[in-house]
Scaffold this active site. Sequence first.
Site, PDB file in Angstrom:
ATOM      1  N   ARG A   1     -49.742  11.459  60.681  1.00 30.60           N
ATOM      2  CA  ARG A   1     -49.790  12.106  59.488  1.00 30.60           C
ATOM      3  C   ARG A   1     -50.229  13.608  59.578  1.00 30.60           C
ATOM      4  O   ARG A   1     -50.023  14.576  58.963  1.00 30.60           O
ATOM      5  CB  ARG A   1     -50.804  11.301  58.715  1.00 30.60           C
ATOM      6  CG  ARG A   1     -50.117  10.051  58.016  1.00 30.60           C
ATOM      7  CD  ARG A   1     -51.140   9.150  57.463  1.00 30.60           C
ATOM      8  NE  ARG A   1     -50.586   7.992  56.889  1.00 30.60           N
ATOM      9  CZ  ARG A   1     -51.278   6.836  56.410  1.00 30.60           C
ATOM     10  NH1 ARG A   1     -52.573   6.711  56.624  1.00 30.60           N
ATOM     11  NH2 ARG A   1     -50.578   5.885  55.759  1.00 30.60           N
TER      12      ARG A   1
ATOM     13  N   GLY B   1     -48.001 -12.139  61.402  1.00 31.84           N
ATOM     14  CA  GLY B   1     -47.842 -11.509  60.147  1.00 31.84           C
ATOM     15  C   GLY B   1     -46.430 -10.972  60.201  1.00 31.84           C
ATOM     16  O   GLY B   1     -45.974 -10.052  59.377  1.00 31.84           O
ATOM     17  N   ALA B   2     -45.450 -11.554  60.745  1.00 35.52           N
ATOM     18  CA  ALA B   2     -44.240 -11.018  61.303  1.00 35.52           C
ATOM     19  C   ALA B   2     -43.304 -11.152  60.066  1.00 35.52           C
ATOM     20  O   ALA B   2     -42.306 -10.602  59.929  1.00 35.52           O
ATOM     21  CB  ALA B   2     -43.568 -11.638  62.368  1.00 35.52           C
TER      22      ALA B   2
ATOM     23  N   ASP C   1     -52.582   7.908  61.635  1.00 35.56           N
ATOM     24  CA  ASP C   1     -53.329   9.083  61.189  1.00 35.56           C
ATOM     25  C   ASP C   1     -52.990  10.289  61.911  1.00 35.56           C
ATOM     26  O   ASP C   1     -52.789  11.401  61.443  1.00 35.56           O
ATOM     27  CB  ASP C   1     -55.022   8.819  61.345  1.00 35.56           C
ATOM     28  CG  ASP C   1     -55.168   7.387  60.623  1.00 35.56           C
ATOM     29  OD1 ASP C   1     -55.333   7.218  59.452  1.00 35.56           O
ATOM     30  OD2 ASP C   1     -55.413   6.501  61.340  1.00 35.56           O
TER      31      ASP C   1
ATOM     32  N   VAL D   1     -53.500  -3.615  64.085  1.00 34.12           N
ATOM     33  CA  VAL D   1     -53.125  -3.005  63.004  1.00 34.12           C
ATOM     34  C   VAL D   1     -53.749  -3.423  61.552  1.00 34.12           C
ATOM     35  O   VAL D   1     -53.867  -2.580  60.602  1.00 34.12           O
ATOM     36  CB  VAL D   1     -51.443  -3.053  62.841  1.00 34.12           C
ATOM     37  CG1 VAL D   1     -51.096  -2.558  61.310  1.00 34.12           C
ATOM     38  CG2 VAL D   1     -50.784  -2.602  63.957  1.00 34.12           C
ATOM     39  N   GLY D   2     -53.847  -4.621  61.417  1.00 37.59           N
ATOM     40  CA  GLY D   2     -54.396  -5.367  60.285  1.00 37.59           C
ATOM     41  C   GLY D   2     -55.619  -4.767  60.019  1.00 37.59           C
ATOM     42  O   GLY D   2     -56.579  -4.666  60.872  1.00 37.59           O
TER      43      GLY D   2
ATOM     44  N   HIS E   1     -60.457   4.155  61.234  1.00 36.91           N
ATOM     45  CA  HIS E   1     -59.127   4.162  60.411  1.00 36.91           C
ATOM     46  C   HIS E   1     -59.537   3.802  58.989  1.00 36.91           C
ATOM     47  O   HIS E   1     -59.452   3.007  58.593  1.00 36.91           O
ATOM     48  CB  HIS E   1     -58.126   3.160  61.160  1.00 36.91           C
ATOM     49  CG  HIS E   1     -56.904   3.118  60.062  1.00 36.91           C
ATOM     50  ND1 HIS E   1     -55.962   4.260  59.802  1.00 36.91           N
ATOM     51  CD2 HIS E   1     -56.227   1.949  59.106  1.00 36.91           C
ATOM     52  CE1 HIS E   1     -55.189   3.964  58.920  1.00 36.91           C
ATOM     53  NE2 HIS E   1     -55.329   2.824  58.568  1.00 36.91           N
TER      54      HIS E   1
ATOM     55  N   GLY F   1     -44.538  -6.364  59.273  1.00 36.83           N
ATOM     56  CA  GLY F   1     -43.616  -7.133  60.455  1.00 36.83           C
ATOM     57  C   GLY F   1     -42.317  -7.146  60.234  1.00 36.83           C
ATOM     58  O   GLY F   1     -41.428  -7.152  61.375  1.00 36.83           O
TER      59      GLY F   1
HETATM   60  P1  NAD Z   1     -48.237  -8.058  54.044  1.00 35.52           P
HETATM   61  O1  NAD Z   1     -49.166  -8.724  53.059  1.00 35.52           O
HETATM   62  O2  NAD Z   1     -47.065  -7.615  53.520  1.00 35.52           O
HETATM   63  O3  NAD Z   1     -48.009  -9.080  55.450  1.00 35.52           O
HETATM   64  C1  NAD Z   1     -49.134  -9.678  55.899  1.00 35.52           C
HETATM   65  C2  NAD Z   1     -48.632 -10.926  56.468  1.00 35.52           C
HETATM   66  O4  NAD Z   1     -49.596 -11.576  57.549  1.00 35.52           O
HETATM   67  C3  NAD Z   1     -48.092 -12.031  55.624  1.00 35.52           C
HETATM   68  O5  NAD Z   1     -46.802 -12.450  55.699  1.00 35.52           O
HETATM   69  C4  NAD Z   1     -49.070 -12.908  55.719  1.00 35.52           C
HETATM   70  O6  NAD Z   1     -48.609 -14.293  55.568  1.00 35.52           O
HETATM   71  C5  NAD Z   1     -49.642 -12.677  57.167  1.00 35.52           C
HETATM   72  N1  NAD Z   1     -50.798 -13.317  57.391  1.00 35.52           N
HETATM   73  C6  NAD Z   1     -51.881 -13.285  56.939  1.00 35.52           C
HETATM   74  N2  NAD Z   1     -53.082 -14.022  57.599  1.00 35.52           N
HETATM   75  C7  NAD Z   1     -52.479 -14.302  58.704  1.00 35.52           C
HETATM   76  C8  NAD Z   1     -52.861 -14.675  59.952  1.00 35.52           C
HETATM   77  N3  NAD Z   1     -54.105 -15.597  60.126  1.00 35.52           N
HETATM   78  N4  NAD Z   1     -51.793 -15.028  60.999  1.00 35.52           N
HETATM   79  C9  NAD Z   1     -50.680 -14.560  60.827  1.00 35.52           C
HETATM   80  N5  NAD Z   1     -50.269 -14.057  59.925  1.00 35.52           N
HETATM   81  C10 NAD Z   1     -50.869 -13.849  58.798  1.00 35.52           C
HETATM   82  O7  NAD Z   1     -49.081  -6.759  54.640  1.00 35.52           O
HETATM   83  P2  NAD Z   1     -48.523  -5.551  55.342  1.00 35.52           P
HETATM   84  O8  NAD Z   1     -48.277  -4.607  54.399  1.00 35.52           O
HETATM   85  O9  NAD Z   1     -47.656  -6.188  56.440  1.00 35.52           O
HETATM   86  O10 NAD Z   1     -50.046  -5.026  56.000  1.00 35.52           O
HETATM   87  C11 NAD Z   1     -50.670  -5.875  57.224  1.00 35.52           C
HETATM   88  C12 NAD Z   1     -51.931  -5.409  57.476  1.00 35.52           C
HETATM   89  O11 NAD Z   1     -51.717  -4.100  57.940  1.00 35.52           O
HETATM   90  C13 NAD Z   1     -53.013  -5.084  56.286  1.00 35.52           C
HETATM   91  O12 NAD Z   1     -54.358  -5.333  56.622  1.00 35.52           O
HETATM   92  C14 NAD Z   1     -52.557  -3.551  56.020  1.00 35.52           C
HETATM   93  O13 NAD Z   1     -53.836  -3.212  55.584  1.00 35.52           O
HETATM   94  C15 NAD Z   1     -52.846  -3.087  57.405  1.00 35.52           C
HETATM   95  N6  NAD Z   1     -52.436  -1.688  57.740  1.00 35.52           N
HETATM   96  C16 NAD Z   1     -52.898  -0.905  58.815  1.00 35.52           C
HETATM   97  C17 NAD Z   1     -52.504   0.347  58.871  1.00 35.52           C
HETATM   98  C18 NAD Z   1     -53.001   1.093  60.169  1.00 35.52           C
HETATM   99  O14 NAD Z   1     -52.635   2.227  60.390  1.00 35.52           O
HETATM  100  N7  NAD Z   1     -53.676   0.531  60.939  1.00 35.52           N
HETATM  101  C19 NAD Z   1     -51.319   0.746  58.416  1.00 35.52           C
HETATM  102  C20 NAD Z   1     -50.749  -0.106  57.270  1.00 35.52           C
HETATM  103  C21 NAD Z   1     -51.164  -1.264  56.912  1.00 35.52           C
HETATM  104  C1  LMR Z   2     -52.485   3.132  55.954  1.00 32.76           C
HETATM  105  O1  LMR Z   2     -53.359   3.788  56.250  1.00 32.76           O
HETATM  106  O2  LMR Z   2     -51.578   3.546  55.071  1.00 32.76           O
HETATM  107  C2  LMR Z   2     -53.241   1.614  56.011  1.00 32.76           C
HETATM  108  O3  LMR Z   2     -54.129   1.591  56.600  1.00 32.76           O
HETATM  109  C3  LMR Z   2     -52.888   0.960  54.813  1.00 32.76           C
HETATM  110  C4  LMR Z   2     -54.183   1.362  53.644  1.00 32.76           C
HETATM  111  O4  LMR Z   2     -54.643   0.648  53.154  1.00 32.76           O
HETATM  112  O5  LMR Z   2     -54.280   2.603  53.439  1.00 32.76           O
END
Ligand code: NAD
Ligand code: LMR
Length: 326
Positions: free
Chosen positions: A162, A11-12, A159, A129-130, A187, A17
Amino acid sequence: MSQPARIAITGAAGNIGYALAFRIAAGDMLGKDRSVVLQLIEIPPALPALQGVAMELADCAFPLLREVVTTADINEGFNGADYALLVGAKPRGPGMERGDLLADNGKIFGPQGKALSDSASRDVRVLVVGNPANTNCLIAAANAPALDPGQFTAMTRLDHNRATAQIADKAGAHSTDVRRMTIWGNHSATQHPDIAHCTVGGKPAAELVSQAWYREQFIPRVQKRGAEIIRARGSSSAASAASAALDHMRTWVHGTPEGDWTSMAVPSDGSYGIAPGVIYSHPVTCAAGAYSIVQGLAIDDFCRERMTITDQELRGERAAVANLLP
Ligand code: NAD
Ligand code: LMR
């Protein structure tokens, strides 16, 4: 001169990314003395945008950046990877819980676990992270037969950070004064941010704030901070999430400071009565590149009740993805 570290990011070209790649290339993850190769993975429609990211990385002329690989082939992207940051997945929108993403996002992580098992370094350290990060991590680990499940972790450092910032602010202190913050569990909005062992400036945090503030304001604020950010920004946290991912990896590699710990979601070994195998956030110390769950903490009835709720949610998520767990 050591070999450059090979760091894969899925997801870079996405929001996180984009915030992550440049800071890793600047040395914010492994240190200013470790050169890196970035192995950037995207889905085919996002490859043109990923090329743009690679062009900008080149334009920074980072001293530590040796090579940038861009690909939609996960085996190529994970080839020889020492570190893998699995970010690529859909983010939630307003009104959704992170668990609502499981049906769409869960299926991404089985093939990625298999590709890591087939192609990455045998010592690869993986951070998911996803969202929903804990159960996506479980899916990846379960599909990686050649790797130890302990090499797979999920991110609750955001978290943790935060919670650290909130308690510091309330106590009139700085985040660097806070020690031994703990995030237990998922999470998600069931996570339990626990200040029972936390100190601020050497004093017990629980003596610096009221129980009412802790239970009625602090806990829900930390649990729902992701939704608060989405409401404010119109999209989910990105720079703070990337920063927490760097913190998670840097702490895993370089260790926790003496007398402190961090929070990482790691495979439960049954400590504290948590269901073995679920990816549950615990307080951990890190040393010599390995993490250990902090043992022997006293758990009061309130904390036990909250730890059980989030454990039950993770068991439920595991049951919901049983078809993705070989
Ligand atoms: P985004 O939509 O801006 O970017 C996601 C990217 O992933 C896109 O560029 C997409 O093309 C790519 N992608 C989708 N499926 C893919 C695959 N199979 N292989 C490779 N790349 C793929 O989203 P974002 O804001 O960067 O968030 C990404 C994820 O991180 C989300 O699921 C979000 O909820 C999660 N997130 C988790 C935390 C945490 O604390 N754990 C915090 C923030 C966001
Ligand atoms: C966050 O905690 O900011 C991320 O997991 C994004 C979300 O969906 O809350």
